[in-house]
Design a protein around this motif. Sequence first.
Motif, PDB file in Angstrom:
ATOM      1  N   LEU A 161      -7.402   6.828   5.468  1.00 31.80           N
ATOM      2  CA  LEU A 161      -7.570   7.474   6.757  1.00 31.80           C
ATOM      3  C   LEU A 161      -8.580   8.612   6.701  1.00 31.80           C
ATOM      4  CD1 LEU A 161      -3.907   7.520   8.102  1.00 31.80           C
ATOM      5  CD2 LEU A 161      -5.834   6.183   8.965  1.00 31.80           C
ATOM      6  N   VAL A 162      -8.528   9.415   5.654  1.00 30.77           N
ATOM      7  CA  VAL A 162      -9.500  10.503   5.487  1.00 30.77           C
ATOM      8  C   VAL A 162     -10.899   9.931   5.299  1.00 30.77           C
ATOM      9  CG1 VAL A 162     -10.213  12.375   3.963  1.00 30.77           C
ATOM     10  CG2 VAL A 162      -7.814  12.170   4.637  1.00 30.77           C
ATOM     11  N   LEU A 163     -11.018   8.861   4.521  1.00 36.92           N
ATOM     12  CA  LEU A 163     -12.316   8.224   4.290  1.00 36.92           C
ATOM     13  C   LEU A 163     -12.895   7.676   5.593  1.00 36.92           C
ATOM     14  CD1 LEU A 163     -14.419   7.316   2.197  1.00 36.92           C
ATOM     15  CD2 LEU A 163     -13.151   5.178   2.022  1.00 36.92           C
ATOM     16  N   ILE A 164     -12.076   6.993   6.373  1.00 40.21           N
ATOM     17  CA  ILE A 164     -12.546   6.446   7.650  1.00 40.21           C
ATOM     18  C   ILE A 164     -12.969   7.575   8.587  1.00 40.21           C
ATOM     19  CG2 ILE A 164     -11.806   5.229   9.742  1.00 40.21           C
ATOM     20  CD1 ILE A 164     -10.071   3.456   7.894  1.00 40.21           C
ATOM     21  N   GLY A 165     -12.195   8.641   8.653  1.00 41.69           N
ATOM     22  CA  GLY A 165     -12.545   9.777   9.491  1.00 41.69           C
ATOM     23  C   GLY A 165     -13.839  10.435   9.060  1.00 41.69           C
ATOM     24  N   SER A 166     -14.043  10.569   7.751  1.00 39.01           N
ATOM     25  CA  SER A 166     -15.265  11.197   7.235  1.00 39.01           C
ATOM     26  C   SER A 166     -16.488  10.350   7.547  1.00 39.01           C
ATOM     27  CB  SER A 166     -15.154  11.404   5.729  1.00 39.01           C
ATOM     28  OG  SER A 166     -14.082  12.261   5.434  1.00 39.01           O
ATOM     29  N   VAL A 167     -16.392   9.041   7.333  1.00 37.91           N
ATOM     30  CA  VAL A 167     -17.522   8.150   7.607  1.00 37.91           C
ATOM     31  C   VAL A 167     -17.853   8.169   9.094  1.00 37.91           C
ATOM     32  CG1 VAL A 167     -18.245   5.720   7.628  1.00 37.91           C
ATOM     33  CG2 VAL A 167     -17.178   6.676   5.594  1.00 37.91           C
ATOM     34  N   THR A 168     -16.833   8.168   9.935  1.00 38.82           N
ATOM     35  CA  THR A 168     -17.058   8.218  11.380  1.00 38.82           C
ATOM     36  C   THR A 168     -17.760   9.508  11.773  1.00 38.82           C
ATOM     37  OG1 THR A 168     -15.078   6.885  11.732  1.00 38.82           O
ATOM     38  CG2 THR A 168     -15.932   8.105  13.629  1.00 38.82           C
ATOM     39  N   LYS A 169     -17.336  10.620  11.205  1.00 40.63           N
ATOM     40  CA  LYS A 169     -17.947  11.922  11.511  1.00 40.63           C
ATOM     41  C   LYS A 169     -19.424  11.953  11.088  1.00 40.63           C
ATOM     42  CE  LYS A 169     -16.979  16.328  12.503  1.00 40.63           C
ATOM     43  NZ  LYS A 169     -16.491  16.800  13.764  1.00 40.63           N
ATOM     44  N   VAL A 170     -19.721  11.411   9.909  1.00 39.66           N
ATOM     45  CA  VAL A 170     -21.103  11.396   9.414  1.00 39.66           C
ATOM     46  C   VAL A 170     -21.972  10.510  10.291  1.00 39.66           C
ATOM     47  CG1 VAL A 170     -22.554  10.618   7.500  1.00 39.66           C
ATOM     48  CG2 VAL A 170     -20.539  11.991   7.039  1.00 39.66           C
TER      49      VAL A 170
ATOM     50  N   MET B 123       0.856  -1.157   0.000  1.00 36.28           N
ATOM     51  CA  MET B 123       0.000   0.000   0.000  1.00 36.28           C
ATOM     52  C   MET B 123       0.910   1.230   0.000  1.00 36.28           C
ATOM     53  SD  MET B 123      -2.786   1.353   2.837  1.00 36.28           S
ATOM     54  CE  MET B 123      -3.419  -0.227   3.189  1.00 36.28           C
ATOM     55  N   SER B 124       0.589   2.143  -0.851  1.00 31.67           N
ATOM     56  CA  SER B 124       1.411   3.343  -0.949  1.00 31.67           C
ATOM     57  C   SER B 124       1.015   4.357   0.125  1.00 31.67           C
ATOM     58  CB  SER B 124       1.278   3.959  -2.340  1.00 31.67           C
ATOM     59  OG  SER B 124       0.026   4.581  -2.465  1.00 31.67           O
ATOM     60  N   PHE B 125       1.842   5.341   0.291  1.00 33.44           N
ATOM     61  CA  PHE B 125       1.609   6.400   1.272  1.00 33.44           C
ATOM     62  C   PHE B 125       0.320   7.146   0.974  1.00 33.44           C
ATOM     63  CE2 PHE B 125       2.197  10.900   2.407  1.00 33.44           C
ATOM     64  CZ  PHE B 125       2.298  10.759   3.781  1.00 33.44           C
ATOM     65  N   TRP B 126       0.055   7.465  -0.277  1.00 31.31           N
ATOM     66  CA  TRP B 126      -1.135   8.242  -0.642  1.00 31.31           C
ATOM     67  C   TRP B 126      -2.409   7.416  -0.492  1.00 31.31           C
ATOM     68  CZ3 TRP B 126      -0.418  13.038  -0.273  1.00 31.31           C
ATOM     69  CH2 TRP B 126       0.814  13.600  -0.561  1.00 31.31           C
ATOM     70  N   THR B 127      -2.335   6.129  -0.727  1.00 30.45           N
ATOM     71  CA  THR B 127      -3.498   5.263  -0.518  1.00 30.45           C
ATOM     72  C   THR B 127      -3.871   5.233   0.969  1.00 30.45           C
ATOM     73  OG1 THR B 127      -2.769   3.888  -2.362  1.00 30.45           O
ATOM     74  CG2 THR B 127      -4.438   2.960  -0.920  1.00 30.45           C
ATOM     75  N   ALA B 128      -2.853   5.162   1.817  1.00 35.10           N
ATOM     76  CA  ALA B 128      -3.097   5.161   3.258  1.00 35.10           C
ATOM     77  C   ALA B 128      -3.723   6.480   3.702  1.00 35.10           C
ATOM     78  CB  ALA B 128      -1.788   4.903   4.003  1.00 35.10           C
ATOM     79  N   ILE B 129      -3.252   7.593   3.160  1.00 35.60           N
ATOM     80  CA  ILE B 129      -3.824   8.903   3.498  1.00 35.60           C
ATOM     81  C   ILE B 129      -5.282   8.957   3.091  1.00 35.60           C
ATOM     82  CG2 ILE B 129      -3.725  11.380   2.985  1.00 35.60           C
ATOM     83  CD1 ILE B 129      -1.505  10.514   4.781  1.00 35.60           C
ATOM     84  N   VAL B 130      -5.603   8.504   1.885  1.00 38.62           N
ATOM     85  CA  VAL B 130      -6.989   8.513   1.391  1.00 38.62           C
ATOM     86  C   VAL B 130      -7.869   7.643   2.283  1.00 38.62           C
ATOM     87  CG1 VAL B 130      -8.485   7.811  -0.519  1.00 38.62           C
ATOM     88  CG2 VAL B 130      -6.405   9.103  -0.979  1.00 38.62           C
TER      89      VAL B 130
END
Length: 93
Positions: free
Chosen positions: A10-19, A1-8
Motif C-alpha cells: 500500500l505504501v509503495l502504490i501510494g508513493s508511485v502514484t504521488k510521483v 499475504m501477511s499484514f506487513w506485506t500488505a502495508i508495504v
Amino acid sequence: MSFWTAIVLLVLIGSVTKVLTARYRAQHGITADRHGNENYVSRTDPGAQREIEDLRERIKVLERIATDGNSLDARKTKRIAAEIEALRDKQAD
C-alpha cells in the motif's frame, strides 16, 4: 499475504502514484506552493519569444555574411554593412 506485506504494498502504490502525479503536473506547468495552492506557469513568454526571433534573424544574417563570397565588390560590402547596421539599430530599440 501477511499484514506487513500488505502495508508495504500500500505504501509503495501510494508513493508511485504521488510521483507520477507530480511528474504529470510538472510537465504541464502546474506548481504548488508550501500551502498547497496550485498555480499554472505559462510556458510562453512574449518577451523571450521576441528575443528568440531577433536572435534567429541575426543568425540568418551572420550565416549569409559567412557564406557569401569573400570578394571585395563594393556593392556587396555596402549591403553587408547596411544589414549589420540595421541589426544594431533593431537591437537598440
